[in-house]
Design a protein around this motif. Structure first.
Motif, PDB file in Angstrom:
ATOM      1  N   ALA A 180       1.068  -0.971   0.357  1.00 40.29           N
ATOM      2  CA  ALA A 180       0.226  -0.090  -0.090  1.00 40.29           C
ATOM      3  C   ALA A 180       0.594   0.942   0.047  1.00 40.29           C
ATOM      4  O   ALA A 180       1.009   1.916  -0.221  1.00 40.29           O
ATOM      5  CB  ALA A 180      -0.924  -0.259   0.497  1.00 40.29           C
ATOM      6  N   VAL A 181       1.717   1.254   0.944  1.00 33.58           N
ATOM      7  CA  VAL A 181       3.162   2.826   1.077  1.00 33.58           C
ATOM      8  C   VAL A 181       3.284   2.806  -0.246  1.00 33.58           C
ATOM      9  O   VAL A 181       3.678   3.890  -0.552  1.00 33.58           O
ATOM     10  CB  VAL A 181       3.875   2.280   2.299  1.00 33.58           C
ATOM     11  N   GLY A 182       3.981   1.497  -0.957  1.00 27.75           N
ATOM     12  CA  GLY A 182       4.524   1.860  -2.066  1.00 27.75           C
ATOM     13  C   GLY A 182       3.951   2.640  -3.571  1.00 27.75           C
ATOM     14  O   GLY A 182       4.269   2.357  -4.646  1.00 27.75           O
ATOM     15  N   ARG A 183       2.491   2.758  -3.509  1.00 30.95           N
ATOM     16  CA  ARG A 183       1.786   3.006  -3.921  1.00 30.95           C
ATOM     17  C   ARG A 183       1.714   4.738  -3.959  1.00 30.95           C
ATOM     18  O   ARG A 183       1.284   6.036  -4.757  1.00 30.95           O
ATOM     19  CB  ARG A 183       0.332   3.038  -4.474  1.00 30.95           C
ATOM     20  N   LEU A 184       2.404   5.505  -2.774  1.00 29.26           N
ATOM     21  CA  LEU A 184       2.824   6.310  -2.892  1.00 29.26           C
ATOM     22  C   LEU A 184       3.789   7.527  -3.281  1.00 29.26           C
ATOM     23  O   LEU A 184       4.945   6.528  -3.483  1.00 29.26           O
ATOM     24  CB  LEU A 184       2.848   7.643  -1.052  1.00 29.26           C
ATOM     25  N   PRO A 185       3.417   8.434  -3.964  1.00 29.14           N
ATOM     26  CA  PRO A 185       5.390   9.437  -4.656  1.00 29.14           C
ATOM     27  C   PRO A 185       6.144   8.903  -3.437  1.00 29.14           C
ATOM     28  O   PRO A 185       6.004   9.582  -2.390  1.00 29.14           O
ATOM     29  CB  PRO A 185       4.460  10.457  -4.856  1.00 29.14           C
ATOM     30  N   GLY A 186       6.981   8.823  -4.186  1.00 32.99           N
ATOM     31  CA  GLY A 186       8.411   9.566  -3.278  1.00 32.99           C
ATOM     32  C   GLY A 186       9.163   8.362  -3.148  1.00 32.99           C
ATOM     33  O   GLY A 186       9.570   7.865  -2.150  1.00 32.99           O
ATOM     34  N   VAL A 187       7.738   7.320  -3.230  1.00 34.68           N
ATOM     35  CA  VAL A 187       8.047   5.772  -2.598  1.00 34.68           C
ATOM     36  C   VAL A 187       9.012   4.239  -3.885  1.00 34.68           C
ATOM     37  O   VAL A 187       7.981   4.517  -4.383  1.00 34.68           O
ATOM     38  CB  VAL A 187       7.490   5.214  -1.476  1.00 34.68           C
ATOM     39  N   THR A 188       9.580   3.622  -3.394  1.00 36.44           N
ATOM     40  CA  THR A 188      10.016   2.600  -3.511  1.00 36.44           C
ATOM     41  C   THR A 188       9.586   1.593  -2.976  1.00 36.44           C
ATOM     42  O   THR A 188      10.541   1.655  -1.489  1.00 36.44           O
ATOM     43  CB  THR A 188      11.766   2.577  -4.475  1.00 36.44           C
ATOM     44  N   LEU A 189       9.845   0.371  -3.078  1.00 37.03           N
ATOM     45  CA  LEU A 189       9.876  -0.716  -2.137  1.00 37.03           C
ATOM     46  C   LEU A 189      10.790  -1.921  -2.677  1.00 37.03           C
ATOM     47  O   LEU A 189      11.649  -2.130  -3.848  1.00 37.03           O
ATOM     48  CB  LEU A 189       8.174  -1.515  -2.447  1.00 37.03           C
ATOM     49  N   GLU A 190      11.636  -2.988  -1.694  1.00 37.61           N
ATOM     50  CA  GLU A 190      12.045  -3.978  -2.013  1.00 37.61           C
ATOM     51  C   GLU A 190      11.510  -5.087  -1.854  1.00 37.61           C
ATOM     52  O   GLU A 190      11.025  -5.160  -0.575  1.00 37.61           O
ATOM     53  CB  GLU A 190      13.005  -3.708  -0.905  1.00 37.61           C
ATOM     54  N   ARG A 191      11.127  -6.129  -2.701  1.00 38.91           N
ATOM     55  CA  ARG A 191      10.421  -7.023  -2.073  1.00 38.91           C
ATOM     56  C   ARG A 191      11.210  -8.626  -1.656  1.00 38.91           C
ATOM     57  O   ARG A 191      12.208  -8.549  -2.367  1.00 38.91           O
ATOM     58  CB  ARG A 191      10.084  -6.614  -3.914  1.00 38.91           C
ATOM     59  N   ASP A 192      10.483  -9.142  -1.712  1.00 42.64           N
ATOM     60  CA  ASP A 192      10.713 -10.665  -1.224  1.00 42.64           C
ATOM     61  C   ASP A 192       9.769 -10.991  -1.493  1.00 42.64           C
ATOM     62  O   ASP A 192       8.092 -11.386  -1.491  1.00 42.64           O
ATOM     63  CB  ASP A 192      11.159 -10.515   0.622  1.00 42.64           C
ATOM     64  N   GLU A 193      10.144 -12.368  -2.502  1.00 38.67           N
ATOM     65  CA  GLU A 193       9.277 -13.692  -3.124  1.00 38.67           C
ATOM     66  C   GLU A 193       7.958 -13.334  -4.054  1.00 38.67           C
ATOM     67  O   GLU A 193       6.358 -13.803  -3.680  1.00 38.67           O
ATOM     68  CB  GLU A 193       7.907 -14.112  -1.619  1.00 38.67           C
ATOM     69  N   GLY A 194       7.996 -11.331  -4.046  1.00 38.70           N
ATOM     70  CA  GLY A 194       7.032 -11.215  -5.430  1.00 38.70           C
ATOM     71  C   GLY A 194       5.814 -10.358  -3.850  1.00 38.70           C
ATOM     72  O   GLY A 194       5.396  -9.634  -4.656  1.00 38.70           O
ATOM     73  N   GLU A 195       6.259  -9.863  -2.976  1.00 36.57           N
ATOM     74  CA  GLU A 195       5.543  -8.846  -2.335  1.00 36.57           C
ATOM     75  C   GLU A 195       6.248  -8.038  -1.821  1.00 36.57           C
ATOM     76  O   GLU A 195       7.420  -8.006  -1.267  1.00 36.57           O
ATOM     77  CB  GLU A 195       4.374  -9.484  -0.907  1.00 36.57           C
ATOM     78  N   GLY A 196       6.012  -6.182  -1.252  1.00 35.39           N
ATOM     79  CA  GLY A 196       6.767  -5.953  -0.856  1.00 35.39           C
ATOM     80  C   GLY A 196       7.098  -5.806   0.920  1.00 35.39           C
ATOM     81  O   GLY A 196       6.411  -6.668   1.784  1.00 35.39           O
ATOM     82  N   LYS A 197       8.701  -5.545   1.440  1.00 29.62           N
ATOM     83  CA  LYS A 197       8.937  -5.862   2.246  1.00 29.62           C
ATOM     84  C   LYS A 197       9.344  -4.055   3.042  1.00 29.62           C
ATOM     85  O   LYS A 197       9.127  -4.192   4.186  1.00 29.62           O
ATOM     86  CB  LYS A 197       9.982  -6.244   2.234  1.00 29.62           C
ATOM     87  N   TYR A 198      10.333  -4.080   2.463  1.00 28.73           N
ATOM     88  CA  TYR A 198      10.830  -2.804   2.725  1.00 28.73           C
ATOM     89  C   TYR A 198      10.888  -1.128   2.200  1.00 28.73           C
ATOM     90  O   TYR A 198      10.362  -2.047   0.841  1.00 28.73           O
ATOM     91  CB  TYR A 198      12.367  -2.887   2.474  1.00 28.73           C
ATOM     92  N   VAL A 199      11.022  -0.352   2.782  1.00 27.54           N
ATOM     93  CA  VAL A 199      10.245   0.834   1.891  1.00 27.54           C
ATOM     94  C   VAL A 199      11.680   1.659   1.765  1.00 27.54           C
ATOM     95  O   VAL A 199      12.261   1.940   2.611  1.00 27.54           O
ATOM     96  CB  VAL A 199       8.645   1.706   2.324  1.00 27.54           C
ATOM     97  N   GLN A 200      11.469   2.659   0.890  1.00 28.50           N
ATOM     98  CA  GLN A 200      12.502   3.537   0.633  1.00 28.50           C
ATOM     99  C   GLN A 200      11.748   4.972  -0.013  1.00 28.50           C
ATOM    100  O   GLN A 200      11.249   4.726  -0.304  1.00 28.50           O
ATOM    101  CB  GLN A 200      13.407   3.261  -0.499  1.00 28.50           C
ATOM    102  N   ILE A 201      12.042   5.819   0.993  1.00 27.50           N
ATOM    103  CA  ILE A 201      11.436   6.969   0.775  1.00 27.50           C
ATOM    104  C   ILE A 201      12.058   8.218  -0.012  1.00 27.50           C
ATOM    105  O   ILE A 201      13.568   7.984   1.081  1.00 27.50           O
ATOM    106  CB  ILE A 201      10.836   7.363   2.346  1.00 27.50           C
ATOM    107  N   ARG A 202      12.175   8.477  -0.982  1.00 25.59           N
ATOM    108  CA  ARG A 202      12.515   9.633  -1.558  1.00 25.59           C
ATOM    109  C   ARG A 202      14.185   9.006  -1.499  1.00 25.59           C
ATOM    110  O   ARG A 202      15.409   9.761  -1.575  1.00 25.59           O
ATOM    111  CB  ARG A 202      12.624  11.015  -0.724  1.00 25.59           C
ATOM    112  N   GLY A 203      13.864   8.102  -1.642  1.00 22.89           N
ATOM    113  CA  GLY A 203      15.831   7.443  -2.530  1.00 22.89           C
ATOM    114  C   GLY A 203      16.713   7.117  -1.208  1.00 22.89           C
ATOM    115  O   GLY A 203      17.606   6.649  -1.475  1.00 22.89           O
ATOM    116  N   THR A 204      16.160   7.078   0.270  1.00 17.18           N
ATOM    117  CA  THR A 204      16.712   6.682   0.660  1.00 17.18           C
ATOM    118  C   THR A 204      17.103   5.090   1.279  1.00 17.18           C
ATOM    119  O   THR A 204      16.141   4.853   0.788  1.00 17.18           O
ATOM    120  CB  THR A 204      16.672   7.579   2.512  1.00 17.18           C
TER     121      THR A 204
END
Length: 438
Positions: free
Chosen positions: A156-180
């Motif tokens: 859900a968080v990965g759909r917001l602007p400026g947020v990317t996801l680190e995925r595991d087994e096809g699902e999002g796991k960790y969030v990266q906010i504004r490239g950090t």
């Protein structure tokens, strides 16, 4: 001389003590709520006193308070995205509280169907919270979260602007906010920080928490003085569900399958029930629960290329020493519960209890069949590559279990021109059956 100094000290202390009392007696305040025509609360509404300039923002229950107003008549303007502005005259008396219940209408007849629809109403709340925030804030309401195929909070968080996801087994796991990096963003539940369930890892696995277990997700993208040091990249705050002015009873469920690994099933279900009790609806209780199962399967071939030295020669030739044929079967089970209770001691005083518990079982099996090629035959003086060509078969079972829990007890009390807010909270995360013993 000593008596004179004591008398002066007593006079100063008396003036310091009496000044707030005198200010309280010579000023008043405006307090009230903001709702729409159906009685639904409107959090994040902007309330402004036109003559003096002070303003306030309605809280999660639609309440607001503007203190320290000299006695007199004031014009109050209430604005909210998607609704027509509300304007009225309020008279403030010394030492008294003027009550204002603002009821806002939709902006036009053409917009009535859109704005009063459940999802559009939630999006309007998110827009107003973002607009009135002091920092860079993105809000994702529950109506938007549940309207999309989000398996967990990270998706859900990965759909917001400026947020990317680190995925595991096809699902999002960790969030990266504004490239950090993920470790520079923390997780809070109702403002209470939650530790990571993984040992030696700073960031929190957001796939532990079901997506439909919260009221909204807030992403703070700027560091403020009241935030912790591990939120310099950003902060993810989960707002738990709370009882509103209207009773709620909802259930949801879905199911299906994926045509992989001889068909894997996918299903989820959940529900929420809440109500306020009493003649004045001072006591509110809400409970919610969620469960989902996601069966996943992965087939892959992993060759191991390399350079092999030929016998009686210094030349290196490319070769594939072995190839692993692997099959992964995952059983991802996730469930959670949330509960909240609050009691309004008065219009300006509230106490509450909020809690959330989530469990994520990321079970899986790996089947590996390894072929050692070693297929260079003797020719032109080249000897066979030494080594066994015997294949081998191995299996691996893993059953990590992640848990996240949070509970908070607090209250907010408006006393004259002062506001006292307090909170006692505890959070716990742990990992059972860790992979590799960590």
């Amino acid at each position: 001389m000593r008596k004179i100094l004591c008398a002066l000290l007593l006079l100063v202390m008396t003036m310091v003590v009496l000044r707030p009392v005198q200010a309280q007696q010579t000023t008043g305040k405006i307090s009230g709520s903001v709702t729409d025509t159906s009685g639904a609360i409107l959090p994040g509404a902007s309330v402004e006193v036109q003559q003096k300039g002070p303003s306030a923002v309605s809280d999660g229950q639609g309440k607001f308070t503007i203190p320290n107003l000299p006695p007199g008549s004031y014009t109050v303007m209430v604005s909210y995205v998607g609704f027509s502005p509300f304007q009225t005259s309020v008279t403030v008396a010394a030492g008294q509280t003027a009550h204002l219940n603002a009821v806002l209408n939709v902006a036009s007849a053409n917009e009535s169907v859109i704005v009063t629809a459940e999802r559009a109403h939630g999006e309007a709340e998110a827009v107003n919270e973002t607009r009135t925030a002091d920092n860079i804030l993105n809000v994702l309401p529950a109506e938007v979260i549940t309207s999309l195929p989000n398996a967990n909070i990270a998706d859900a968080v990965g759909r917001l602007p400026g947020v990317t996801l680190e995925r595991d087994e096809g699902e999002g796991k960790y969030v990266q906010i504004r490239g950090t990096e993920p470790r520079l963003a923390n997780l809070t539940i109702d403002g209470v920080e939650v530790p990571s369930p993984e040992g030696g890892v700073r960031q929190v696995k957001l796939d532990v928490i079901p997506s439909d277990l919260v009221e909204s997700v807030q992403i703070n993208k700027t560091l403020q003085a009241n935030q912790n040091g591990d939120a310099i990249g950003g902060s993810v705050n989960l707002v738990t569900k709370k009882a509103g002015d209207r009773p709620i009873l909802s259930f949801n469920g879905s199911g299906g399958f994926t045509p992989i690994a001889n068909t894997r099933s996918v299903y989820d279900f959940g529900g929420t029930a809440g109500k306020r009790f009493g003649a004045q609806r001072r006591f509110g209780v809400l409970v919610s629960g969620s469960y989902d199962y996601n069966g996943r399967g992965i087939d892959d071939i992993e060759p191991v290329p390399g350079l092999i030295q030929q016998p009686n020669s210094t030349a290196l030739v490319p070769d594939i020493s072995n190839a692993a044929i692997r099959e992964y079967l995952y059983d991802r089970k996730r469930y959670g519960f949330g509960a909240s209770a609050d009691y309004k001691l008065s219009d300006n005083s509230t106490i509450y209890v909020h809690s959330l518990f989530s469990d994520f079982k990321d079970y899986g099996n790996r089947y590996e069949y390894v072929l050692n090629t070693n297929d260079v035959a003797p020719a032109a003086g080249v000897s066979p590559i030494p080594g066994s060509n015997v294949p081998n078969f191995t299996t691996e079972r893993r059953d990590p279990d992640f848990q996240v829990a949070s509970v908070s007890v607090g209250g907010a009390h408006a006393m004259g021109t002062s506001l006292i807010s307090w909170q006692l909270a505890a959070g716990r995360s742990r990992m059972l059956n860790p992979i590799g013993g960590r």
